[in-house]
Design a protein around this motif. Structure first.
Motif, short mmCIF file in Angstrom:
data_model
loop_
_atom_site.label_atom_id
_atom_site.label_comp_id
_atom_site.label_asym_id
_atom_site.label_seq_id
_atom_site.Cartn_x
_atom_site.Cartn_y
_atom_site.Cartn_z
N THR A 129 0.89 -1.09 0.40
CA THR A 129 -0.25 -0.02 -0.03
C THR A 129 0.87 1.31 -0.09
O THR A 129 2.07 1.13 0.35
CB THR A 129 -1.05 0.09 1.29
OG1 THR A 129 -0.29 0.22 2.37
CG2 THR A 129 -1.62 -1.11 1.12
N VAL A 130 0.29 2.31 -0.64
CA VAL A 130 0.99 3.64 -0.56
C VAL A 130 0.13 4.69 0.07
O VAL A 130 -1.30 4.67 -0.41
CB VAL A 130 1.41 4.24 -2.00
CG1 VAL A 130 2.17 5.35 -1.98
CG2 VAL A 130 2.29 2.99 -2.69
N GLN A 131 0.55 5.27 1.28
CA GLN A 131 -0.37 5.96 2.07
C GLN A 131 0.06 7.40 1.95
O GLN A 131 1.27 7.63 1.98
CB GLN A 131 -0.48 5.26 3.51
CG GLN A 131 -1.12 3.92 3.68
CD GLN A 131 -0.52 3.33 4.97
OE1 GLN A 131 0.10 2.39 5.01
NE2 GLN A 131 -1.81 3.79 5.97
N ALA A 132 -0.87 8.53 2.25
CA ALA A 132 -0.92 9.68 2.34
C ALA A 132 -0.01 10.06 3.84
O ALA A 132 0.00 9.31 4.71
CB ALA A 132 -1.89 10.54 1.86
N PRO A 133 0.48 11.49 3.90
CA PRO A 133 1.15 11.70 5.23
C PRO A 133 -0.23 11.38 6.41
O PRO A 133 0.24 11.32 7.61
CB PRO A 133 1.45 13.04 4.97
CG PRO A 133 1.75 13.39 3.66
CD PRO A 133 0.90 12.30 2.86
N ASP A 134 -1.36 11.71 6.11
CA ASP A 134 -2.50 11.26 7.16
C ASP A 134 -2.73 9.79 7.12
O ASP A 134 -3.95 9.44 7.57
CB ASP A 134 -3.70 12.16 6.84
CG ASP A 134 -4.26 11.79 5.34
OD1 ASP A 134 -3.75 10.94 4.67
OD2 ASP A 134 -5.15 12.60 5.08
N THR A 135 -2.08 8.85 6.50
CA THR A 135 -2.07 7.48 6.64
C THR A 135 -3.44 7.08 5.73
O THR A 135 -3.75 5.86 5.65
CB THR A 135 -2.22 6.66 7.80
OG1 THR A 135 -3.36 7.13 8.31
CG2 THR A 135 -0.95 7.17 8.86
#
Length: 756
Positions: A129-135
């Motif tokens: 998975t690739v997650q943003a800074p807010d997960t």
């Protein structure tokens, strides 16, 4: 046994046809007469192009270099050519060698790194998975959906703090969202490696065990992560297997303790160190009393000499320790004991400890029976090993046909069963040293930056597990002297009689020189682009700034001619005429140069453009010449191209004008323009019946300021064909010439076709 080297007669007698036919890379054999034979990989690529010509595999710009290499191979030379393959982003390496009076072509095509990465991740069965800074989850692969039991839609947009996640630690305690590896990676900007986590699988309604690695990414100079990539493997079966192994180990130890009075262990050098609970309970000795060689005091004095001799021999040889002696019990009674100890080794065969037992001789029969069973098992293993070696010998003979590259043979456990001389030279080991060793631990244990290379991530190991062929374009293997060797390799599985994966063959190529050459080529390209930009800027500025003084000279020359025409002698009038003519020629030359410079700086706007419309515009541009001397212009151009109409009109006008201008004396000029589609390009031909051009000038005429005739004979500045080449290349095409003196000329050019 002495192995032959790569140049021996034994290699020369081997038939490489089967290997060439099975190679995953395209291979072609060309005879001197032009006949072509392709292997399966080349035939598959040819089927994709839809053409019967093998050169259609390559971009047109690569074909001349390939043809030169083929001619060199027919003369007995071997060459390597960097080529651009159709429908492939990365460049390919074509090796052309002489073979049986013909030329053997081997194409090695690099693959796009993103494509390889995606195939590898799903092929390894690893979730990602690739997650943003807010997960929030931005990207998820197919393996992640299978492992987590959720659809892509259910996962996308979900964050680590979502209360619907059900996660636990190995000890069964809750795994809060704020402590998830992805959260920790974002907070600390440090990679979180192989964190064990249990997650609830909603479809199977059971817990799955994962091993999670979270890798933060941040832009250069940034203090916060841009995103975090989380990779996880399903280790549920592995976890269950380890649990079962621990259970069996406890059972084994219980069995040993049940059949023996004393169980003890010692260091590899034989040193006897506390704690030894069984020894203390039986003999009554304290740790201080039996430490080192103090345990000898508990033996009967008559048995100490042979006990010491047997123990020293076992420690020295790393062999099974077996002896008998009388051991004093805590109550002072000597008990006859059967003593046995076995050396325990790690996966590399290194001695890590001794595990020994003291058993009452009353139980010796049971122990002897167990020993006989063990001997039978060992004899079976020896027999199996003998059969394996026989198969390896036959297999090694086949592998010698590919002596140009390093080759490993592996069994299903990853143990090296074969290595050819090229592999041994490449990695600095002897063949004897490599055979029998775990290949990954010996030469593939770390990445190029020194980071450990887990066996689970190794493509070679994955092929042993799933039986899939893998190609790796860039990796490292480790030399015996401790430095990394850049390599590319192909892993091909082998199968037994039942079709099960029995091992693999690894073909390895040292790419040190290729990497160095790529770096040098990139430096040269950057220098050339910088030089071209400087030259284009100079031409633009020079031609622009020269117009002002030339305009002044022309104006005053015209004033002199009007005011003093007829008032001076005839020679002065002639001089003024010469000056005006020179100014006109200079003005025309500067305008052409300025147009050439502007063309280099211009940004193209590509739109679908019918060639028929362009030819009608060209006819209007040359209509004066057609009417003046009765010349003719015809065309058959039904195709459309992607281009900028104004530049293409200028291109075709220049070519048609040349054909009308350079006609033979006493003959009427005729120019014919045709087009046809060839793949993704439109091939145009502009044919005339003019004076022709000798072959030695075919390349020169496309250079700036190049003229083949005096200006008095044919007017012009030598810029027209240079501008034609610039416009063609600016559109992604190319231009060339077929011509002979007095036989006319045919200009060929290619332009991008409108996509179907």
């Amino acid at each position: 046994m002495t192995l032959p080297d790569a140049g021996s007669a034994a290699f020369q007698t081997l038939d490489a046809a089967a290997l060439l036919a099975a190679l995953p890379d395209p291979v072609a054999y060309l005879t001197a007469g032009g006949q072509v034979t392709l292997n399966r990989a080349a035939q598959a690529r040819m089927a994709q192009t839809g053409s019967g010509d093998w050169t259609a595999l390559f971009q047109p710009g690569s074909v001349p270099a390939i043809q030169d290499a083929v001619q060199a191979a027919l003369r007995g030379e071997t060459r390597q050519v960097t080529v651009q393959v159709v429908d492939t982003v990365a460049p390919g390496l074509l090796t052309v060698a002489s073979a049986s009076g013909g030329a053997l072509l081997h194409l090695h095509v690099a693959r796009d790194p993103l494509e390889v990465a995606l195939e590898l991740m799903d092929g390894l069965g690893l979730g990602m998975t690739v997650q943003a800074p807010d997960t929030r989850i931005l990207l998820v692969n197919d393996a992640a959906t299978r492992i987590l039991g959720l659809t892509r839609e259910q996962l996308t947009g979900r964050d680590s703090m979502d209360p619907e996640w059900r996660a636990i630690h190995p000890d069964g305690t809750d795994f809060p969202g704020e402590t998830h590896p992805s959260m920790q990676a974002l907070r600390t900007l440090q990679v979180q490696r192989e964190v064990p986590m249990g997650v609830y699988h909603p479809q199977e309604q059971d817990w799955r065990w994962l091993q999670v690695t979270a890798i933060p990414r941040r832009a250069p100079g940034a203090t916060q992560a841009k995103q975090v990539t989380t990779v996880f493997a399903d280790i549920t079966e592995k976890q269950a297997m380890q649990t079962e192994m621990r259970r069996r180990e406890r059972r084994y130890r219980s069995l040993v303790r049940a059949t023996s009075q004393i169980v003890w262990d010692a260091f590899p050098d034989g040193d006897f160190q506390p704690p030894q609970a069984d020894w203390e309970a039986f003999t009554g000795q304290s740790p201080a009393q039996y430490r080192g060689v103090g345990w000898l005091d508990a033996l009967h004095p008559d048995d100490r000499a042979h006990t010491i001799a047997d123990w020293q021999r076992a420690v020295r040889d790393g062999d099974l320790y077996s002896t008998e002696h009388r051991l004093r019990r805590a109550d002072g009674q000597y008990v006859p004991m059967q003593v046995r100890a076995v050396p325990v080794t790690d996966e590399r065969g290194r001695l890590v400890e001794w595990v020994g037992t003291h058993s009452d001789l009353s139980a010796i029969r049971e122990a002897e029976q167990a020993l006989r069973a063990l001997n039978a098992e060992l004899e079976g293993r020896v027999q199996q090993r003998t059969e394996d070696l026989a198969r390896v010998t036959r297999f090694s003979t086949l592998l010698l046909t590919a002596a140009g590259e390093g080759i490993f043979g592996l069994d299903a456990r990853g143990i090296t069963t074969f290595a050819n001389p090229a592999a041994a030279r490449m990695l600095g080991y002897s063949i004897e040293r490599m055979i029998g060793q775990p290949q990954h631990d010996l030469v593939h244990h770390h990445h190029e930056d020194g980071a450990p290379y887990p066996l689970a991530d190794c493509p070679i190991h994955q092929t042993l597990l799933d039986g899939q062929t893998r190609r790796v374009e860039r990796d490292v293997m480790w030399h015996a002297q401790g430095h990394a060797v850049p390599v590319a390799y192909v892993v091909t599985p082998t199968h037994d009689e039942q079709g099960q994966t029995s091992g693999a063959v690894v073909m390895v190529q040292d790419i040190t020189e290729r990497i160095r050459a790529q770096g040098q080529l990139q430096d040269l390209i950057e220098d050339l682009e910088r030089s071209n930009q400087d030259l284009e800027q100079f031409a633009y500025v020079a031609s622009h700034d020269l117009q002002e003084p030339l305009r002044t000279i022309g104006s005053y020359t015209e004033l002199l001619a009007r005011r003093y025409q007829g008032q001076l002698d005839p020679r002065a009038d002639q001089y003024l005429h010469f000056m005006q003519d020179a100014v006109d020629r200079m003005r025309s030359l500067i305008q052409d140069l300025l147009g050439f410079a502007r063309l280099s700086r211009a940004d193209l706007t590509l739109t679908p453009t019918p060639l028929g419309d362009l030819m009608r515009s060209v006819q209007q541009n040359v209509q004066g010449t057609l009417d003046a001397d009765g010349s003719s212009l015809t065309w058959d151009t039904p195709d459309q191209v992607m281009g900028q109409a104004s530049l293409l009109t200028q291109l075709l006008t220049n070519l048609v004008s040349n054909g009308l201008k350079f006609h033979r004396p006493g003959e009427t000029a005729h120019v014919q323009v045709t087009s046809r589609r060839e793949g993704d390009m439109i091939h145009m031909q502009v044919r005339d019946n003019g004076i022709g051009i000798p072959p030695e000038y075919h390349a020169r005429i496309f250079e700036i300021f190049q003229r083949l005739h005096r200006r008095e004979t044919y007017a012009g500045n030598g810029m027209g064909l240079a501008i034609c080449r610039k416009i063609t290349e600016h559109h992604g095409g190319r231009i060339w010439l077929d011509s002979s003196p007095d036989l006319g000329s045919t200009f060929h050019l290619t332009l991008p076709a409108v996509p179907s």
